[in-house]
Design a protein around this motif. Structure first.
Motif, PDB file in Angstrom:
ATOM      1  N   LYS A  99    -104.567 -49.167-101.040  1.00  0.00           N
ATOM      2  CA  LYS A  99    -103.863 -49.233-102.318  1.00  0.00           C
ATOM      3  C   LYS A  99    -102.998 -50.483-102.276  1.00  0.00           C
ATOM      4  O   LYS A  99    -102.589 -50.928-101.210  1.00  0.00           O
ATOM      5  CB  LYS A  99    -102.987 -47.988-102.532  1.00  0.00           C
ATOM      6  CG  LYS A  99    -102.560 -47.737-103.966  1.00  0.00           C
ATOM      7  CD  LYS A  99    -101.776 -46.438-104.069  1.00  0.00           C
ATOM      8  CE  LYS A  99    -101.415 -46.106-105.509  1.00  0.00           C
ATOM      9  NZ  LYS A  99    -102.568 -45.566-106.243  1.00  0.00           N
ATOM     10  N   ARG A 100    -102.668 -51.021-103.440  1.00  0.00           N
ATOM     11  CA  ARG A 100    -101.878 -52.246-103.476  1.00  0.00           C
ATOM     12  C   ARG A 100    -100.483 -52.061-102.888  1.00  0.00           C
ATOM     13  O   ARG A 100    -100.018 -52.882-102.099  1.00  0.00           O
ATOM     14  CB  ARG A 100    -101.762 -52.745-104.918  1.00  0.00           C
ATOM     15  CG  ARG A 100    -103.057 -53.261-105.503  1.00  0.00           C
ATOM     16  CD  ARG A 100    -103.454 -54.592-104.914  1.00  0.00           C
ATOM     17  NE  ARG A 100    -104.607 -55.169-105.612  1.00  0.00           N
ATOM     18  CZ  ARG A 100    -105.175 -56.324-105.319  1.00  0.00           C
ATOM     19  NH1 ARG A 100    -104.709 -57.051-104.322  1.00  0.00           N
ATOM     20  NH2 ARG A 100    -106.205 -56.766-106.010  1.00  0.00           N
ATOM     21  N   GLY A 101     -99.821 -50.987-103.259  1.00  0.00           N
ATOM     22  CA  GLY A 101     -98.448 -50.788-102.821  1.00  0.00           C
ATOM     23  C   GLY A 101     -98.337 -49.825-101.647  1.00  0.00           C
ATOM     24  O   GLY A 101     -98.918 -48.734-101.675  1.00  0.00           O
ATOM     25  N   VAL A 102     -97.591 -50.188-100.620  1.00  0.00           N
ATOM     26  CA  VAL A 102     -97.481 -49.341 -99.431  1.00  0.00           C
ATOM     27  C   VAL A 102     -96.739 -48.040 -99.733  1.00  0.00           C
ATOM     28  O   VAL A 102     -97.117 -46.977 -99.223  1.00  0.00           O
ATOM     29  CB  VAL A 102     -96.826 -50.099 -98.260  1.00  0.00           C
ATOM     30  CG1 VAL A 102     -95.384 -50.455 -98.582  1.00  0.00           C
ATOM     31  CG2 VAL A 102     -96.940 -49.306 -96.987  1.00  0.00           C
ATOM     32  N   SER A 103     -95.702 -48.093-100.548  1.00  0.00           N
ATOM     33  CA  SER A 103     -94.963 -46.871-100.863  1.00  0.00           C
ATOM     34  C   SER A 103     -95.826 -45.914-101.678  1.00  0.00           C
ATOM     35  O   SER A 103     -95.813 -44.697-101.441  1.00  0.00           O
ATOM     36  CB  SER A 103     -93.689 -47.206-101.633  1.00  0.00           C
ATOM     37  OG  SER A 103     -92.824 -48.009-100.854  1.00  0.00           O
ATOM     38  N   GLU A 104     -96.570 -46.460-102.619  1.00  0.00           N
ATOM     39  CA  GLU A 104     -97.466 -45.640-103.441  1.00  0.00           C
ATOM     40  C   GLU A 104     -98.599 -45.051-102.615  1.00  0.00           C
ATOM     41  O   GLU A 104     -99.095 -43.949-102.905  1.00  0.00           O
ATOM     42  CB  GLU A 104     -98.026 -46.459-104.597  1.00  0.00           C
ATOM     43  CG  GLU A 104     -96.990 -46.889-105.627  1.00  0.00           C
ATOM     44  CD  GLU A 104     -96.214 -48.123-105.207  1.00  0.00           C
ATOM     45  OE1 GLU A 104     -95.328 -48.541-105.974  1.00  0.00           O
ATOM     46  OE2 GLU A 104     -96.474 -48.667-104.099  1.00  0.00           O
ATOM     47  N   LEU A 105     -99.043 -45.763-101.596  1.00  0.00           N
ATOM     48  CA  LEU A 105    -100.165 -45.307-100.785  1.00  0.00           C
ATOM     49  C   LEU A 105     -99.845 -43.989-100.091  1.00  0.00           C
ATOM     50  O   LEU A 105    -100.746 -43.201 -99.821  1.00  0.00           O
ATOM     51  CB  LEU A 105    -100.540 -46.379 -99.759  1.00  0.00           C
ATOM     52  CG  LEU A 105    -101.694 -46.068 -98.820  1.00  0.00           C
ATOM     53  CD1 LEU A 105    -102.968 -45.707 -99.607  1.00  0.00           C
ATOM     54  CD2 LEU A 105    -101.947 -47.239 -97.890  1.00  0.00           C
TER      55      LEU A 105
END
Length: 122
Positions: free
Chosen positions: A99-105
């Protein structure tokens, strides 16, 4: 589009180690955060560890802290999960995700691999 292929799973005794690999296709691998999730029989898929695109940030589930290490090699388009001191409760299918964002992943990926089975015997 990112395609992910996991490898390295297998059968290991409690206390042993395994290193999982996830090979990614696509030229944009280095722009994606990568992570590992797992799903045990009868349970929901759960977060294990994630790493930012540059590798400077990592996050772990409490169950993985101190035993598992996530790393990546952007030159090889590969992310790894080194698992030490394995326990029977670590038995699950392990999935690679991107996923692009680590926190979102942490909540789940946009792209998933097919999974690799890890079985820890007592």
């Amino acid at each position: 589009q990112v395609q992910l292929v996991e490898s390295g799973g297998g059968l290991v005794q409690a206390g042993g180690s395994l290193r999982l690999s996830c090979a990614a296709s696509g030229r944009t691998f280095s722009s994606y955060a990568m992570g590992w999730f797992r799903q045990a029989p009868g349970k929901e898929r759960e977060f294990v560890a994630v790493i930012s695109w540059s590798g400077d940030r990592t996050y772990y589930a409490d169950s993985a802290k101190g035993r598992f290490t996530i790393s990546r090699d952007n030159a090889k388009n590969t992310v790894y999960l080194q698992m030490n001191s394995l326990k029977p409760e670590d038995t699950a299918v392990y999935y690679c995700a991107a996923k692009r964002g680590v926190s979102e992943l942490v909540s789940g990926g946009d792209y998933w691999g097919q999974g690799t089975q890890v079985t820890v015997s007592s």
